[in-house]
Design a protein around this motif. Sequence first.
Motif, short mmCIF file in Angstrom:
data_model
loop_
_atom_site.label_atom_id
_atom_site.label_comp_id
_atom_site.label_asym_id
_atom_site.label_seq_id
_atom_site.Cartn_x
_atom_site.Cartn_y
_atom_site.Cartn_z
N PRO A 58 0.82 -1.22 0.00
CA PRO A 58 0.00 0.00 0.00
C PRO A 58 0.85 1.27 0.00
O PRO A 58 1.81 1.39 0.76
CB PRO A 58 -0.82 -0.13 1.29
CG PRO A 58 -0.92 -1.60 1.51
CD PRO A 58 0.38 -2.18 1.04
N LEU A 59 0.47 2.20 -0.86
CA LEU A 59 1.18 3.47 -0.93
C LEU A 59 1.08 4.22 0.39
O LEU A 59 2.03 4.87 0.84
CB LEU A 59 0.61 4.32 -2.07
CG LEU A 59 1.14 4.07 -3.48
CD1 LEU A 59 0.95 2.64 -3.94
CD2 LEU A 59 0.49 5.04 -4.47
N SER A 60 -0.10 4.14 1.01
CA SER A 60 -0.32 4.86 2.26
C SER A 60 0.53 4.32 3.41
O SER A 60 0.79 5.03 4.38
CB SER A 60 -1.80 4.79 2.64
OG SER A 60 -2.21 3.45 2.83
N GLU A 61 0.96 3.08 3.28
CA GLU A 61 1.83 2.48 4.29
C GLU A 61 3.26 2.97 4.13
O GLU A 61 3.95 3.27 5.09
CB GLU A 61 1.77 0.96 4.17
CG GLU A 61 2.58 0.18 5.17
CD GLU A 61 2.43 -1.32 4.96
OE1 GLU A 61 3.47 -2.02 4.87
OE2 GLU A 61 1.27 -1.80 4.86
N ARG A 62 3.68 3.06 2.87
CA ARG A 62 5.05 3.50 2.59
C ARG A 62 5.20 5.02 2.66
O ARG A 62 6.28 5.53 2.96
CB ARG A 62 5.47 3.03 1.20
CG ARG A 62 5.70 1.54 1.09
CD ARG A 62 6.09 1.16 -0.32
NE ARG A 62 4.95 1.06 -1.21
CZ ARG A 62 5.00 1.23 -2.53
NH1 ARG A 62 6.15 1.55 -3.10
NH2 ARG A 62 3.94 1.07 -3.27
N HIS A 63 4.12 5.74 2.37
CA HIS A 63 4.16 7.20 2.33
C HIS A 63 2.98 7.76 3.12
O HIS A 63 1.98 8.21 2.55
CB HIS A 63 4.10 7.69 0.88
CG HIS A 63 5.19 7.14 0.00
ND1 HIS A 63 6.49 7.58 0.07
CD2 HIS A 63 5.17 6.15 -0.93
CE1 HIS A 63 7.22 6.90 -0.80
NE2 HIS A 63 6.45 6.03 -1.41
N PRO A 64 3.04 7.71 4.44
CA PRO A 64 1.90 8.13 5.26
C PRO A 64 1.50 9.59 5.07
O PRO A 64 0.39 9.98 5.44
CB PRO A 64 2.38 7.87 6.70
CG PRO A 64 3.86 7.72 6.61
CD PRO A 64 4.16 7.21 5.25
#
Length: 260
Positions: A25-31
């Motif tokens: 998930p992008l949101s996991e890598r780039h909060p």
Amino acid sequence: MNEERISQLGLELYQALLKREMVTPLSERHPEITIEDAYRIQQRMIACRLEAGERIVGKKIGVTAKAVMDMLSVYQPDFGMLLDGMLYNEGEAIAADTLIQPKAEGEIAFVLKKDLCGPGVTAADVLAATQGVMTCFEIVDSRIRDWKIKIQDTVADNASCGVFVLGERLVDPRDVDLNTCGMVLEKNGEIVATGAGAAALGGPANAVAWLANTLGRLDIPLRAGEVILSGSLAAMVPVKAGDNLRVSIGGIGGCSVRFV
């Protein structure tokens, strides 16, 4: 989020689409990612598809039904682009291995005869601009691993769009009550989901108006001739090779699809 990172993530999702691979998930890598960042990533991903020769044939509204919101823990609508490479016709077979983790949604598709551009578009404006409606399947798919998505992930991933299937006939929207029409979705001969038009933001024309007004703020119109998918009317149904699905919507007609 800077332009270099936006471009990198858009290209990553495009490569995941081509290779049929899942990404973290992008949101996991780039909060720090915002919804605005996510739409810019989506635009980069779509640009890759356009550069490869596809063309935009419509738009889709996602996460309109409470059942889908609850399944994904995403509680606001989003939108994505429909490209000609996503389109299947009634009864066509879809190779399951061309998708990653597909799920089927029964929806009402609008075919426009006039442009619509917000702000200020109403449900009545939508109906006046509509050539006809038809039953359709959206086969949603996610490049995000195990559907572990936040709103930013699904937006960046073109609103989790996979492919779509248009039904057997086009119906004048004035000839059917789009809010109360009932939907039945069958999988391998068994009813697996039911719903009604009102499940999509209180009515599918409301959903299309929301889209026209949301895109209007970005100076993106809904164009005459485009197909607009107005959102799922029930929960998503997982599919795999060997499955046969049919969706019927009262007053509009049916749509079938099989996976091989």
